[in-house]
Scaffold this motif. Structure first.
Motif, PDB file in Angstrom:
ATOM      1  N   GLY A 171       0.784  -1.228   0.000  1.00  0.00           N
ATOM      2  CA  GLY A 171       0.000   0.000   0.000  1.00  0.00           C
ATOM      3  C   GLY A 171       0.817   1.280   0.000  1.00  0.00           C
ATOM      4  O   GLY A 171       0.255   2.376   0.055  1.00  0.00           O
ATOM      5  N   LEU A 172       2.132   1.183  -0.097  1.00  0.00           N
ATOM      6  CA  LEU A 172       2.985   2.373  -0.092  1.00  0.00           C
ATOM      7  C   LEU A 172       2.763   3.148  -1.384  1.00  0.00           C
ATOM      8  O   LEU A 172       3.044   2.651  -2.479  1.00  0.00           O
ATOM      9  CB  LEU A 172       4.450   1.958   0.050  1.00  0.00           C
ATOM     10  N   SER A 173       2.250   4.354  -1.261  1.00  0.00           N
ATOM     11  CA  SER A 173       1.926   5.143  -2.458  1.00  0.00           C
ATOM     12  C   SER A 173       3.188   5.715  -3.099  1.00  0.00           C
ATOM     13  O   SER A 173       4.248   5.791  -2.471  1.00  0.00           O
ATOM     14  CB  SER A 173       0.981   6.291  -2.084  1.00  0.00           C
ATOM     15  N   PHE A 174       3.040   6.157  -4.347  1.00  0.00           N
ATOM     16  CA  PHE A 174       4.158   6.794  -5.031  1.00  0.00           C
ATOM     17  C   PHE A 174       4.576   8.073  -4.301  1.00  0.00           C
ATOM     18  O   PHE A 174       5.754   8.395  -4.223  1.00  0.00           O
ATOM     19  CB  PHE A 174       3.813   7.100  -6.489  1.00  0.00           C
ATOM     20  N   GLU A 175       3.608   8.787  -3.752  1.00  0.00           N
ATOM     21  CA  GLU A 175       3.914  10.005  -3.010  1.00  0.00           C
ATOM     22  C   GLU A 175       4.749   9.680  -1.762  1.00  0.00           C
ATOM     23  O   GLU A 175       5.699  10.394  -1.438  1.00  0.00           O
ATOM     24  CB  GLU A 175       2.626  10.732  -2.601  1.00  0.00           C
ATOM     25  N   ARG A 204       8.584  10.786  -0.912  1.00  0.00           N
ATOM     26  CA  ARG A 204       8.941  11.451   0.343  1.00  0.00           C
ATOM     27  C   ARG A 204      10.154  10.767   0.991  1.00  0.00           C
ATOM     28  O   ARG A 204      11.089  11.438   1.449  1.00  0.00           O
ATOM     29  CB  ARG A 204       7.752  11.425   1.300  1.00  0.00           C
ATOM     30  N   VAL A 205      10.149   9.451   1.019  1.00  0.00           N
ATOM     31  CA  VAL A 205      11.268   8.701   1.594  1.00  0.00           C
ATOM     32  C   VAL A 205      12.545   8.968   0.799  1.00  0.00           C
ATOM     33  O   VAL A 205      13.599   9.265   1.366  1.00  0.00           O
ATOM     34  CB  VAL A 205      10.959   7.185   1.639  1.00  0.00           C
ATOM     35  N   ILE A 206      12.444   8.880  -0.521  1.00  0.00           N
ATOM     36  CA  ILE A 206      13.615   9.084  -1.383  1.00  0.00           C
ATOM     37  C   ILE A 206      14.190  10.484  -1.195  1.00  0.00           C
ATOM     38  O   ILE A 206      15.400  10.658  -1.028  1.00  0.00           O
ATOM     39  CB  ILE A 206      13.245   8.843  -2.859  1.00  0.00           C
ATOM     40  N   LYS A 207      13.321  11.492  -1.204  1.00  0.00           N
ATOM     41  CA  LYS A 207      13.788  12.874  -1.060  1.00  0.00           C
ATOM     42  C   LYS A 207      14.455  13.099   0.293  1.00  0.00           C
ATOM     43  O   LYS A 207      15.474  13.787   0.385  1.00  0.00           O
ATOM     44  CB  LYS A 207      12.624  13.847  -1.259  1.00  0.00           C
ATOM     45  N   LYS A 208      13.889  12.506   1.333  1.00  0.00           N
ATOM     46  CA  LYS A 208      14.466  12.672   2.661  1.00  0.00           C
ATOM     47  C   LYS A 208      15.839  12.000   2.731  1.00  0.00           C
ATOM     48  O   LYS A 208      16.790  12.571   3.281  1.00  0.00           O
ATOM     49  CB  LYS A 208      13.528  12.102   3.728  1.00  0.00           C
TER      50      LYS A 208
END
Length: 79
Positions: free
Chosen positions: A59-63, A67-71
């Motif tokens: 259920g992990l959304s693209f958004e 967010r994880v990648i950017k952080k």
């Protein structure tokens, strides 16, 4: 070290992360029944000290992924 800082800052940002990997030879069953000890497989031990489990579920959304990648990129760029 980077792993500890990344872990801490991701947790502060409410991004669930864990240190999950314990080398198989250091699991109690293998240590107790087969006599494995720390130092027997140094590469797997080294990996266990540098890996981090990131959020990963259907259920992990693209958004949320973004967010994880950017952080992570932000934290690493400041390191």
């Amino acid at each position: 070290d980077l792993q500890k800082e990344l872990y801490s800052k991701l947790r502060d940002a409410l991004i669930g992360t864990q240190v999950h990997y314990l080398p198989v030879h250091l699991q109690p069953y293998y240590k107790n029944n087969f006599g494995f000890k720390e130092g027997d497989y140094p590469e797997s031990e080294k990996f266990s000290k540098t890996c981090l489990s990131l959020p990963l579920y259907p259920g992990l959304s693209f958004e949320e992924q973004d967010r994880v990648i950017k952080k992570i990129l932000k934290i690493v760029s400041e390191y």
